[in-house]
Design a protein around this motif. Sequence first.
Motif, PDB file in Angstrom:
ATOM      1  N   UNK A 115       0.927  -0.999   0.010  1.00 19.46           N
ATOM      2  CA  UNK A 115      -0.053  -0.037   0.022  1.00 19.46           C
ATOM      3  C   UNK A 115       0.960   1.263   0.113  1.00 19.46           C
ATOM      4  N   UNK A 118       2.182   1.884  -3.286  1.00 21.03           N
ATOM      5  CA  UNK A 118       1.039   2.387  -4.306  1.00 21.03           C
ATOM      6  C   UNK A 118       0.759   4.049  -4.113  1.00 21.03           C
ATOM      7  N   UNK A 122       1.806   7.367  -6.684  1.00 21.78           N
ATOM      8  CA  UNK A 122       0.719   8.281  -7.067  1.00 21.78           C
ATOM      9  C   UNK A 122       1.492   9.684  -6.587  1.00 21.78           C
ATOM     10  N   UNK A 272      -1.374  -5.900 -12.141  1.00 21.84           N
ATOM     11  CA  UNK A 272      -2.995  -6.248 -12.028  1.00 21.84           C
ATOM     12  C   UNK A 272      -3.419  -6.019 -13.201  1.00 21.84           C
ATOM     13  N   UNK A 667     -10.715   0.879 -27.004  1.00 23.01           N
ATOM     14  CA  UNK A 667     -10.947   2.497 -27.306  1.00 23.01           C
ATOM     15  C   UNK A 667      -9.622   3.407 -26.817  1.00 23.01           C
ATOM     16  N   UNK A 749     -22.438  -1.019 -33.140  1.00 22.54           N
ATOM     17  CA  UNK A 749     -22.371   0.122 -33.649  1.00 22.54           C
ATOM     18  C   UNK A 749     -21.912   0.240 -34.923  1.00 22.54           C
TER      19      UNK A 749
ATOM     20  N   UNK B   1      -2.984  -3.272  -7.809  1.00 17.38           N
ATOM     21  CA  UNK B   1      -3.607  -2.876  -6.687  1.00 17.38           C
ATOM     22  C   UNK B   1      -3.484  -1.305  -6.581  1.00 17.38           C
ATOM     23  N   UNK B   2      -4.620  -0.500  -6.616  1.00 18.56           N
ATOM     24  CA  UNK B   2      -4.546   0.856  -6.556  1.00 18.56           C
ATOM     25  C   UNK B   2      -5.420   1.441  -5.504  1.00 18.56           C
ATOM     26  N   UNK B   3      -5.620   0.801  -4.439  1.00 15.82           N
ATOM     27  CA  UNK B   3      -6.367   1.334  -3.342  1.00 15.82           C
ATOM     28  C   UNK B   3      -5.238   1.238  -2.042  1.00 15.82           C
ATOM     29  N   UNK B   4      -5.700   2.130  -1.184  1.00 15.81           N
ATOM     30  CA  UNK B   4      -4.698   1.975   0.048  1.00 15.81           C
ATOM     31  C   UNK B   4      -5.826   1.601   1.409  1.00 15.81           C
ATOM     32  N   UNK B   5      -5.800   0.286   1.884  1.00 14.39           N
ATOM     33  CA  UNK B   5      -6.896   0.005   2.467  1.00 14.39           C
ATOM     34  C   UNK B   5      -6.871   0.742   4.073  1.00 14.39           C
ATOM     35  N   UNK B   6      -5.736   0.959   4.497  1.00 13.15           N
ATOM     36  CA  UNK B   6      -5.437   1.434   5.698  1.00 13.15           C
ATOM     37  C   UNK B   6      -6.082   3.001   5.857  1.00 13.15           C
ATOM     38  N   UNK B   7      -6.449   3.584   4.725  1.00 11.83           N
ATOM     39  CA  UNK B   7      -7.029   4.632   4.689  1.00 11.83           C
ATOM     40  C   UNK B   7      -8.657   4.641   4.963  1.00 11.83           C
ATOM     41  N   UNK B  48     -10.964  -1.600  -6.329  1.00 13.47           N
ATOM     42  CA  UNK B  48      -9.710  -2.066  -7.105  1.00 13.47           C
ATOM     43  C   UNK B  48      -9.260  -1.179  -8.219  1.00 13.47           C
ATOM     44  N   UNK B  49     -10.331  -0.253  -8.778  1.00 12.34           N
ATOM     45  CA  UNK B  49      -9.635   0.880  -9.711  1.00 12.34           C
ATOM     46  C   UNK B  49      -9.166   1.933  -8.855  1.00 12.34           C
ATOM     47  N   UNK B  50      -9.115   2.077  -7.750  1.00 12.49           N
ATOM     48  CA  UNK B  50      -8.832   3.005  -7.125  1.00 12.49           C
ATOM     49  C   UNK B  50      -9.664   4.492  -6.837  1.00 12.49           C
ATOM     50  N   UNK B 202     -22.330 -11.206 -18.269  1.00 14.37           N
ATOM     51  CA  UNK B 202     -21.240 -10.342 -17.717  1.00 14.37           C
ATOM     52  C   UNK B 202     -21.215  -9.158 -18.447  1.00 14.37           C
ATOM     53  N   UNK B 204     -22.170  -4.838 -19.264  1.00 18.67           N
ATOM     54  CA  UNK B 204     -22.822  -3.624 -18.567  1.00 18.67           C
ATOM     55  C   UNK B 204     -23.662  -3.275 -19.791  1.00 18.67           C
ATOM     56  N   UNK B 271     -17.318   5.137 -23.507  1.00 21.71           N
ATOM     57  CA  UNK B 271     -16.389   4.168 -23.884  1.00 21.71           C
ATOM     58  C   UNK B 271     -16.981   2.815 -24.357  1.00 21.71           C
ATOM     59  N   UNK B 272     -18.339   2.871 -23.704  1.00 22.16           N
ATOM     60  CA  UNK B 272     -19.182   1.395 -24.045  1.00 22.16           C
ATOM     61  C   UNK B 272     -19.819   1.589 -25.627  1.00 22.16           C
ATOM     62  N   UNK B 273     -20.411   2.672 -25.974  1.00 24.36           N
ATOM     63  CA  UNK B 273     -20.983   2.633 -27.100  1.00 24.36           C
ATOM     64  C   UNK B 273     -21.240   4.235 -27.401  1.00 24.36           C
TER      65      UNK B 273
END
Lengths: 759, 296
Positions: A115, A118, A122, A272, A667, A749, B1-7, B48-50, B202, B204, B271-273
């Motif tokens: 952590x 990471x 940033x 990841x 994309x 599309x 991994x892009x999060x910081x769990x301790x926060x 996971x995406x932060x 699966x 969206x 980004x999807x359509x």
Amino acid sequence: MKQPDVLQQESPIGQSPPRKEGAAKVTGKAVYVDDLPVAGAIYGATVRSKVARGRLVGITYHPGVPWEDISVVTAADIPGKNTIALIEHDQPCLADQRINHPEEAVVLLAHPDREVVEKARRLVELHIDPLPPVFDLDESLDGDVRVWGKDNVIKAFSIDKGDVAQAFASAEVIVEGDYATGAQEQLYIEPQGMVALASPKHGITVWGSLQCPYYIHDALATLFGVAKERVRIIQCETGGGFGGKEEYPSMIAAHAALLAWKSRRPVKLIYDRHEDMLATTKRHPSRTRIRSAHDRDGKLLALDVDFRLDGGAYMTLSPVVLSRGGLHASGPYHCENIRVQARAAATNHPPHGAFRGFGAPQSVFAMERHLDKVAEQLGIEPVELRRRNFLQPGQKMATGQVLRDSIDLPQLLDRALTMSDYLRRREEFSRHNEEAAASGSSLRKGIGLASFMHGAGFTGSGERYLASIVAVDATPQGMVRIRASSTEIGQGKDTVFTQIAQDVLGLPSSMIEVIRPDTAEVPNSGPTVASRTVMVVGKLVQRACQELRRKLSEGGLLGESYTPTEFATACGIFHQMGGSLRVESQYQQPSGIEWDDKKYRGDAYATYAWAVYVAEVTVDLVTYETRVDRFWALQDAGRIIHPVLAAGQIEGGVAQGVGFALYEKVVWQSGRMQNAQMTNYIMPTSLDVPDIFVEFDDRATRTGADAPHGPRGAKGIGELPLDGSAPAVISAVHHATGLMISAIPMTPEDLLQALETAR
Amino acid sequence: MSHNLSEFVACSALTLPEALARLAESSDPERGPWRPLAGGTDVMVTMAAGTLPVGRYVDIWPLAELRGITVTDDSVEIGALTTYTELRAHPVITAEFPLLSLAARETGAIAIQNRGTIGGNIANASPAADTPPGLLAYDAELELASLSGTRVVPYARFHSKYKQMDRRPDELITKVRLRREPSPSPGQPIHYYRKVGTRAAQAISKVCFAGFARIDGQKLLTVRIGLGSVAPIPLRCVRTEAALLSGPLDEALIRRAEATLSYEIMPIDDVRSNLRYRRTVTLNLLREFLTRCQGR
């Protein structure tokens, strides 16, 4: 399990024993790189450019983490040459001043707490003065922005046969078309990663998820400026590769090793999925322009192909991808006059790289779509047009190579038509579509096909330069060990090598061990790429085993036939007498194969696998979605060693081909992938993959009519299914909608847009 | 991994009053609100995406009070922690509110369906969520609870702007209430659900259409349409519904409804359509729904 001590009567070739490594995988015992327990390891992270092109003028490390505890590596820390050595040394390991693509690595960090590292990532700010980038392939070739070399051209070559200009001048029919394919992510199930130990005293050792140990070996020796003996690369269990772990692992290994060298601690650097999709290589996007000249019956009189690839920011493997693409551009068709002009251009995308098929899926797509266009213009059935133009044994291919394979393409086509009931379905669907149009119903049905081939093994003189080596030894207990750098990446190499060894030695599978690739333990049998493992390396396994057997029988220790116990006893006696039961075999080019790298003349590949694929689709005009309902894959890939694994290769390749055709769209925005998550990069699920019917036609090899170069007549198979799947699917869409779709991926599309344009 | 769990700060509530007491501390300006954490299927993705906001989370998964589906003579009450798996399997939901079980079937993977909840899906307020269009088509009501009591909000008025809704930080969505149609009801019921998401599972959605109607001969007696992914919020199409009730269901009325719907939706390029695809497909789905109402 104790094996009965009996003579092995039946050849294991053509059987389908369980995978050697299968039980460990399904019980969770297999050790992948992130599973490696590493005492005292620290975790690495990579700071990357968000900018596509510019000059790096400074780096700020903002407060917020204990920087004094964090290992920081920049280009200045590299002991040897700042490059990822491959074909050329143009790609830096860490950007120094020049930034050439988004996600280019600039700073490496490591700390014991994942952590913290990471958060630190940033807090690093890169100051980059932007320069004008180029992202479009044709702008790169025709515009003014120079991003690589003197003209952005990474590689260019041409193939010339006959007199194209004259043939066009006198032709009755000329058809032209432009075709395009997109980038595609390999999406192996295990993201990339490496563990490294490195110090000036102990040298450099790297464990990781990889296809080609010796590529990394070379790259690290150059990067650190050390002798190759000081570098050791060990493969962990690897969850898929598809080319994505051919060249990029050298980059991650280099980064992990630099952090380990600086910190003096073991370093784990694991991507990841998001980082893996953003930063690692993808399939080269392509554009192809084809002009062809025909007589009224569709006979191909001349073919003029302009084949372009987007190589991304550095050379990586683009020249070789371009070669394979260009060499497959004219397909399994005969034409007296061919010109293929091929160019790979640099852009500021992250470098594109190896992906199953390696250029051929791009050029085969173009040629197969073009033939459907020709068929439509001439009013000839697509099947008939292909039949009239198939190559025949003894004829000359584009490079002047005389076709020696005993392939009967019209017969292969007929079998594919029968197996898929093509003609009946085509007629039925045409009628269905007329009725649907009249009644306002929204579903259209189509069936289409593609015929194609794939050259097995390295292109041209590649195998001769590689000069691969396989070693086989036997212990005093009679355990036979196969040593090769060819990697098990899920394709079943360990199982098939075992079968090949069993076939020669007549031993049970439990007496054959395939050594996990480790550059300290295995010789260089070349990279695990190019559909070469079974055919080229498998042949070396066969020859080494033959040599081992000969050694034992020449010593009088083994008779013509023997039980496993007699074999073990013989090995024990040989060792007692002080002999070495280690033998090696090295690649020797079969006689009569000639290749001229400069002129692109001669035998481009030793042999080819041949195939006809048929796809059936339903197109929904409410949602513009295309569903592939059924798929028939018929191929001659020589003798099939392991039918279940081989069919698995075909099914997986078809699924990937369906993704390439209909779903998987990268994309891009300013050179960055915007949809680097599996939720938004649409890979087909098991519900989207059709019923796939796989057949192998290996009669020519079984009857001895064909004598290809692999063990027992095996040819390459891994890449073949990627080449023909997408064009077969789009051909079926053409039948369903009447639309001449010429670019993939064709998303809903895109289909809507094509329908509106056609209106 | 892009999060910081301790926060992150997290706690578990074991009873509803305990959860509501936590949420009542949400007005603390220094420490920010407590956010309810239900099945976690959206939280894990954003984490996971932060992009998950750092802050305080109260785990409400243990609250037995919010589980289960209660059927009475005139209503069905779905506890906010009811999972997609439960929605898929429930006999009254499948028989009388099939749009919800169809939506549940098409949401995520089986593991997500075991863990994702209807309340969480609503509170996550994604315009691309699969269940809200069905809830709109059935004119559902939400019950929200806080230490100061409970209140009921028509779901059609719950979402106001992108990710904004009629829920105070101290409130928890506790129930979704559906009115059962009296039996017999006039006219023929039509339930129509179609999620367009490019792949068969699966996915969206790019467009999600849920329609409910009762038709008697040529005349629509009731019609309600809920749409996903074509506006900043799950969209109830009241103007289109009004247009459809204005006359016999013929080609002229379908054209008028298409024109109205075309203005009622606000699709975008992303980004999807793209906008054009979303608009065209939405109108195609309307026509397919209405064609089905016509019995064709």
